[in-house]
Scaffold this motif. Sequence first.
Motif, PDB file in Angstrom:
ATOM      1  N   PRO A 231      32.156   7.511  76.578  1.00 40.93           N
ATOM      2  CA  PRO A 231      32.486   7.422  75.153  1.00 40.93           C
ATOM      3  C   PRO A 231      33.186   8.702  74.707  1.00 40.93           C
ATOM      4  CG  PRO A 231      30.078   7.514  75.469  1.00 40.93           C
ATOM      5  CD  PRO A 231      30.714   7.651  76.818  1.00 40.93           C
TER       6      PRO A 231
ATOM      7  N   TYR B  47      34.973  10.762  71.454  1.00 42.09           N
ATOM      8  CA  TYR B  47      35.344  10.940  70.054  1.00 42.09           C
ATOM      9  C   TYR B  47      35.826  12.373  69.870  1.00 42.09           C
ATOM     10  CZ  TYR B  47      35.100  10.863  64.968  1.00 42.09           C
ATOM     11  OH  TYR B  47      35.427  10.954  63.635  1.00 42.09           O
TER      12      TYR B  47
ATOM     13  N   GLU C 142      37.784  14.495  71.830  1.00 38.14           N
ATOM     14  CA  GLU C 142      37.460  15.335  72.991  1.00 38.14           C
ATOM     15  C   GLU C 142      38.733  15.756  73.736  1.00 38.14           C
ATOM     16  OE1 GLU C 142      34.448  16.302  73.386  1.00 38.14           O
ATOM     17  OE2 GLU C 142      33.050  14.735  72.743  1.00 38.14           O
TER      18      GLU C 142
ATOM     19  N   ASP D  31      36.668   6.194  70.728  1.00 35.77           N
ATOM     20  CA  ASP D  31      35.946   5.683  69.564  1.00 35.77           C
ATOM     21  C   ASP D  31      36.645   6.129  68.276  1.00 35.77           C
ATOM     22  OD1 ASP D  31      33.979   4.670  67.944  1.00 35.77           O
ATOM     23  OD2 ASP D  31      32.552   6.296  68.315  1.00 35.77           O
TER      24      ASP D  31
ATOM     25  N   ASN E  74      36.306   4.574  64.285  1.00 37.90           N
ATOM     26  CA  ASN E  74      35.104   5.217  64.809  1.00 37.90           C
ATOM     27  C   ASN E  74      33.878   4.348  64.513  1.00 37.90           C
ATOM     28  OD1 ASN E  74      32.859   7.679  63.838  1.00 37.90           O
ATOM     29  ND2 ASN E  74      33.629   7.546  65.915  1.00 37.90           N
TER      30      ASN E  74
ATOM     31  N   GLU F 105      28.592   6.237  68.926  1.00 37.88           N
ATOM     32  CA  GLU F 105      28.417   6.367  70.379  1.00 37.88           C
ATOM     33  C   GLU F 105      27.846   5.097  71.020  1.00 37.88           C
ATOM     34  OE1 GLU F 105      26.200   9.881  71.456  1.00 37.88           O
ATOM     35  OE2 GLU F 105      25.928   9.197  73.518  1.00 37.88           O
TER      36      GLU F 105
ATOM     37  N   ASP G 166      28.727  11.666  79.023  1.00 39.37           N
ATOM     38  CA  ASP G 166      29.464  12.231  77.895  1.00 39.37           C
ATOM     39  C   ASP G 166      30.835  12.740  78.339  1.00 39.37           C
ATOM     40  OD1 ASP G 166      27.173  11.792  76.476  1.00 39.37           O
ATOM     41  OD2 ASP G 166      26.882  13.888  75.880  1.00 39.37           O
ATOM     42  N   ALA G 167      31.732  12.850  77.367  1.00 39.87           N
ATOM     43  CA  ALA G 167      33.088  13.342  77.664  1.00 39.87           C
ATOM     44  C   ALA G 167      33.179  14.850  77.579  1.00 39.87           C
ATOM     45  CB  ALA G 167      34.067  12.731  76.664  1.00 39.87           C
ATOM     46  N   ASP G 168      32.134  15.502  77.130  1.00 38.40           N
ATOM     47  CA  ASP G 168      32.265  16.906  76.728  1.00 38.40           C
ATOM     48  C   ASP G 168      31.958  17.917  77.830  1.00 38.40           C
ATOM     49  OD1 ASP G 168      29.589  16.577  76.950  1.00 38.40           O
ATOM     50  OD2 ASP G 168      29.110  16.965  74.857  1.00 38.40           O
TER      51      ASP G 168
ATOM     52  N   ARG H  16      18.473  23.203  69.022  1.00 37.13           N
ATOM     53  CA  ARG H  16      18.702  21.872  69.586  1.00 37.13           C
ATOM     54  C   ARG H  16      17.576  21.476  70.531  1.00 37.13           C
ATOM     55  NH1 ARG H  16      23.840  19.411  69.767  1.00 37.13           N
ATOM     56  NH2 ARG H  16      22.750  17.818  70.953  1.00 37.13           N
TER      57      ARG H  16
ATOM     58  N   ARG I 147      28.559  23.078  76.026  1.00 39.31           N
ATOM     59  CA  ARG I 147      29.774  22.457  75.489  1.00 39.31           C
ATOM     60  C   ARG I 147      30.768  23.581  75.242  1.00 39.31           C
ATOM     61  NH1 ARG I 147      32.408  18.534  72.303  1.00 39.31           N
ATOM     62  NH2 ARG I 147      31.087  16.706  72.185  1.00 39.31           N
TER      63      ARG I 147
ATOM     64  N   SER J 227      29.628  19.214  68.821  1.00 38.35           N
ATOM     65  CA  SER J 227      28.685  18.096  68.863  1.00 38.35           C
ATOM     66  C   SER J 227      28.893  17.232  67.620  1.00 38.35           C
ATOM     67  CB  SER J 227      27.257  18.620  68.898  1.00 38.35           C
ATOM     68  OG  SER J 227      26.379  17.534  68.726  1.00 38.35           O
ATOM     69  N   LYS J 228      28.781  15.927  67.793  1.00 43.32           N
ATOM     70  CA  LYS J 228      28.995  15.025  66.670  1.00 43.32           C
ATOM     71  C   LYS J 228      27.717  14.856  65.855  1.00 43.32           C
ATOM     72  CE  LYS J 228      32.959  14.618  68.639  1.00 43.32           C
ATOM     73  NZ  LYS J 228      32.754  15.504  69.753  1.00 43.32           N
ATOM     74  N   TYR J 229      26.659  15.472  66.312  1.00 42.07           N
ATOM     75  CA  TYR J 229      25.379  15.310  65.637  1.00 42.07           C
ATOM     76  C   TYR J 229      24.816  16.658  65.243  1.00 42.07           C
ATOM     77  CZ  TYR J 229      25.773  11.020  68.368  1.00 42.07           C
ATOM     78  OH  TYR J 229      26.216   9.871  68.943  1.00 42.07           O
TER      79      TYR J 229
ATOM     80  N   ARG K 160      20.866  13.264  62.588  1.00 40.64           N
ATOM     81  CA  ARG K 160      20.264  12.565  63.720  1.00 40.64           C
ATOM     82  C   ARG K 160      18.823  12.172  63.423  1.00 40.64           C
ATOM     83  NH1 ARG K 160      21.866  14.140  69.557  1.00 40.64           N
ATOM     84  NH2 ARG K 160      22.095  16.198  68.682  1.00 40.64           N
TER      85      ARG K 160
HETATM   86  N1  UDP Z   1      30.765  10.072  70.695  1.00 39.18           N
HETATM   87  C1  UDP Z   1      31.423   8.883  70.387  1.00 39.18           C
HETATM   88  N2  UDP Z   1      31.402   8.437  69.100  1.00 39.18           N
HETATM   89  C2  UDP Z   1      30.765   9.118  68.099  1.00 39.18           C
HETATM   90  C3  UDP Z   1      30.064  10.311  68.441  1.00 39.18           C
HETATM   91  C4  UDP Z   1      30.087  10.755  69.746  1.00 39.18           C
HETATM   92  O1  UDP Z   1      32.020   8.247  71.262  1.00 39.18           O
HETATM   93  O2  UDP Z   1      30.813   8.658  66.939  1.00 39.18           O
HETATM   94  C5  UDP Z   1      30.802  10.559  72.086  1.00 39.18           C
HETATM   95  C6  UDP Z   1      31.217  12.020  72.238  1.00 39.18           C
HETATM   96  O3  UDP Z   1      32.624  12.182  72.319  1.00 39.18           O
HETATM   97  C7  UDP Z   1      30.499  12.420  73.537  1.00 39.18           C
HETATM   98  C8  UDP Z   1      29.222  11.566  73.483  1.00 39.18           C
HETATM   99  O4  UDP Z   1      29.480  10.495  72.581  1.00 39.18           O
HETATM  100  O5  UDP Z   1      31.243  12.043  74.678  1.00 39.18           O
HETATM  101  C9  UDP Z   1      28.019  12.369  73.001  1.00 39.18           C
HETATM  102  O6  UDP Z   1      28.329  13.046  71.782  1.00 39.18           O
HETATM  103  P1  UDP Z   1      27.998  14.589  71.569  1.00 39.18           P
HETATM  104  O7  UDP Z   1      28.363  15.375  72.774  1.00 39.18           O
HETATM  105  O8  UDP Z   1      28.597  15.008  70.265  1.00 39.18           O
HETATM  106  O9  UDP Z   1      26.413  14.527  71.437  1.00 39.18           O
HETATM  107  P2  UDP Z   1      25.373  15.637  71.928  1.00 39.18           P
HETATM  108  O10 UDP Z   1      25.634  15.871  73.396  1.00 39.18           O
HETATM  109  O11 UDP Z   1      25.671  16.842  71.102  1.00 39.18           O
HETATM  110  O12 UDP Z   1      24.046  15.017  71.665  1.00 39.18           O
END
Ligand code: UDP
Length: 265
Positions: free
Chosen positions: A23, A25, A27, A56, A84, A87, A107-109, A145, A213, A218-220, A225
């Motif tokens: 997924p 978003y 990145e 997304d 969007n 996730e 994850d993509a990150d 976190r 990262r 982070s998207k959250y 959350r």
């Molecule tokens: N992601 C997505 N849509 C969203 C939010 C996140 O596809 O609305 C993807 C984001 O690009 C990543 C993965 O979901 O690849 C996890 O997100 P993030 O790394 O922000 O979460 P964390 O690792 O901080 O919990």
Amino acid sequence: MSGIASGFARVPAAALDLSIVVPVYNEEENLPLLWPEIREVLAPTKLSYEVIFVDDGSRDRSAEIVRAFHEQDPRARLVRLKTNAGETAATDAGFKSARGRWVVVMDADLQNDPHDIPGMLTHLDQWDAVTGWRVNRGTGDSWVRRASSRVANRVRNALTEETVQDSGCTFRAFRRECLRDLVLYEGFHRFVPTLLKMRSYRVLEVPVNHRPRRFGESKYGIGNRAWSAFKDLLAVRWMKDRLLRYEIAEDLGGEGPSDERRSRE
Ligand code: UDP
Ligand code: MG
């Protein structure tokens, strides 16, 4: 195409060994590093594979970048959502498009390490699914976190009578057939191991590497959350409580074609 669970019938059976669902978003900085790293890790395994980047509704150049990967190497695929959708939705779209015998989601990150993938796959002979447990989060995430996810984990385990060490880790591997029974709602990416166990699938938790990262954000946050994840948790707990549990003791005269068979005739 809507996200209603209807995709599997159209997907040919196991055209490939492996599908990796990512997924995405916003990145754009991570993708050009992730794709070659995945290729490098999988090259010696000789597996046939595809990497499904599910964009997304990114507002940066993520989709464009994946399109360029695809032109160079069709094993990189782009599934792009119109807007969007979150996730879980992106993950679901990837699962439904997957053609591999095994499916990995990551994850993509660059926080999940592709080098863990071959090891995770070795367990799929014995288990239906493998879920990651980030053992070295100290280097990858801030203490805030880590503390909040420790609390979330405890609450989740207590309320769903689970023993998952790291329910927030979405780095996972599956035999594709178990995804067929997985009906996801927004936020349910956090509960996939529990949802699978509810359907009697065997899920193993294995240690995985966790990296910081480096690019993008982070998207959250804790705020966006905690509350929604708690509501989702109550829904999953309710589903687990109300799961249909029965065994058929007798079925006389049931030899005719079932509804399912009839509809295929
Ligand atoms: N992601 C997505 N849509 C969203 C939010 C996140 O596809 O609305 C993807 C984001 O690009 C990543 C993965 O979901 O690849 C996890 O997100 P993030 O790394 O922000 O979460 P964390 O690792 O901080 O919990
Ligand atoms: Mg992340």
